[in-house]
Design a protein around this motif. Structure first.
Motif, PDB file in Angstrom:
ATOM      1  N   GLU A 103       0.856  -1.193   0.000  1.00 57.09           N
ATOM      2  CA  GLU A 103       0.000   0.000   0.000  1.00 57.09           C
ATOM      3  C   GLU A 103       0.894   1.245   0.000  1.00 57.09           C
ATOM      4  O   GLU A 103       1.685   1.444   0.939  1.00 57.09           O
ATOM      5  CB  GLU A 103      -0.885  -0.007   1.226  1.00 57.09           C
ATOM      6  CG  GLU A 103      -1.867   1.148   1.280  1.00 57.09           C
ATOM      7  CD  GLU A 103      -2.949   1.083   0.239  1.00 57.09           C
ATOM      8  OE1 GLU A 103      -3.430   2.159  -0.167  1.00 57.09           O
ATOM      9  OE2 GLU A 103      -3.327  -0.036  -0.177  1.00 57.09           O
ATOM     10  N   PRO A 104       0.829   2.088  -1.025  1.00 61.72           N
ATOM     11  CA  PRO A 104       1.684   3.290  -1.049  1.00 61.72           C
ATOM     12  C   PRO A 104       1.192   4.319  -0.026  1.00 61.72           C
ATOM     13  O   PRO A 104       0.003   4.415   0.263  1.00 61.72           O
ATOM     14  CB  PRO A 104       1.528   3.830  -2.470  1.00 61.72           C
ATOM     15  CG  PRO A 104       0.235   3.290  -2.949  1.00 61.72           C
ATOM     16  CD  PRO A 104       0.006   1.990  -2.221  1.00 61.72           C
ATOM     17  N   ARG A 105       2.127   5.055   0.523  1.00 60.73           N
ATOM     18  CA  ARG A 105       1.745   6.138   1.428  1.00 60.73           C
ATOM     19  C   ARG A 105       1.294   7.333   0.583  1.00 60.73           C
ATOM     20  O   ARG A 105       1.698   7.458  -0.579  1.00 60.73           O
ATOM     21  CB  ARG A 105       2.904   6.493   2.360  1.00 60.73           C
ATOM     22  CG  ARG A 105       4.057   7.156   1.677  1.00 60.73           C
ATOM     23  CD  ARG A 105       5.176   7.521   2.646  1.00 60.73           C
ATOM     24  NE  ARG A 105       6.289   8.077   1.928  1.00 60.73           N
ATOM     25  CZ  ARG A 105       7.184   7.385   1.229  1.00 60.73           C
ATOM     26  NH1 ARG A 105       7.108   6.076   1.182  1.00 60.73           N
ATOM     27  NH2 ARG A 105       8.143   7.990   0.577  1.00 60.73           N
ATOM     28  N   PRO A 106       0.511   8.231   1.163  1.00 61.54           N
ATOM     29  CA  PRO A 106       0.082   9.423   0.421  1.00 61.54           C
ATOM     30  C   PRO A 106       1.274  10.324   0.108  1.00 61.54           C
ATOM     31  O   PRO A 106       2.261  10.357   0.847  1.00 61.54           O
ATOM     32  CB  PRO A 106      -0.871  10.131   1.386  1.00 61.54           C
ATOM     33  CG  PRO A 106      -1.145   9.176   2.491  1.00 61.54           C
ATOM     34  CD  PRO A 106      -0.049   8.162   2.505  1.00 61.54           C
ATOM     35  N   HIS A 107       1.178  11.051  -0.990  1.00 60.61           N
ATOM     36  CA  HIS A 107       2.227  11.976  -1.390  1.00 60.61           C
ATOM     37  C   HIS A 107       1.821  13.389  -1.012  1.00 60.61           C
ATOM     38  O   HIS A 107       0.683  13.792  -1.231  1.00 60.61           O
ATOM     39  CB  HIS A 107       2.505  11.896  -2.891  1.00 60.61           C
ATOM     40  CG  HIS A 107       2.787  10.510  -3.357  1.00 60.61           C
ATOM     41  ND1 HIS A 107       3.881   9.797  -2.923  1.00 60.61           N
ATOM     42  CD2 HIS A 107       2.109   9.683  -4.188  1.00 60.61           C
ATOM     43  CE1 HIS A 107       3.882   8.601  -3.487  1.00 60.61           C
ATOM     44  NE2 HIS A 107       2.812   8.510  -4.255  1.00 60.61           N
TER      45      HIS A 107
END
Length: 108
Positions: A103-107
């Protein structure tokens, strides 16, 4: 012809990536290892060692202590401006997450 960034851009980006984003370097290296002929499970550490207008380059340390270079083309194609480097590294991070099921972290 490949665009070459100046020393200030290289120093700034590499310092930031290796100082603040070590986990991202490892994630990107593992995700694109197969493209460089490596198995992702063999990578125990990674640092970003360079970049130019066509690609980013990471040095992967394998579990046996040897190292290998992983060069990954920028997803958006060739670039010529320092501000574009961040955009392309973020795109690589997102693709690495997708490839590895993370799951990518928010940018920001």
């Amino acid at each position: 012809m490949t665009f070459l960034f100046d020393d200030a851009a290289l120093t700034g980006v590499l310092g930031h990536m290796n100082g603040d984003h070590g986990d991202d370097n490892l994630l990107i290296s593992r995700a694109f290892a197969a493209d460089a002929g490596l198995t992702d499970a063999a990578i125990s550490a990674a640092t970003m060692t360079g970049f130019d207008g066509d690609q980013g380059v990471w040095k992967a340390t394998l579990e046996d202590g040897s190292t290998a270079e992983i060069a990954v083309a920028w997803p958006g194609g060739p670039i010529t401006e320092r501000r574009e480097v961040r955009r392309e590294i973020v795109a690589l991070y997102d693709e690495a997450c997708a490839r590895l099921g993370v799951e990518p972290r928010p940018h920001a």
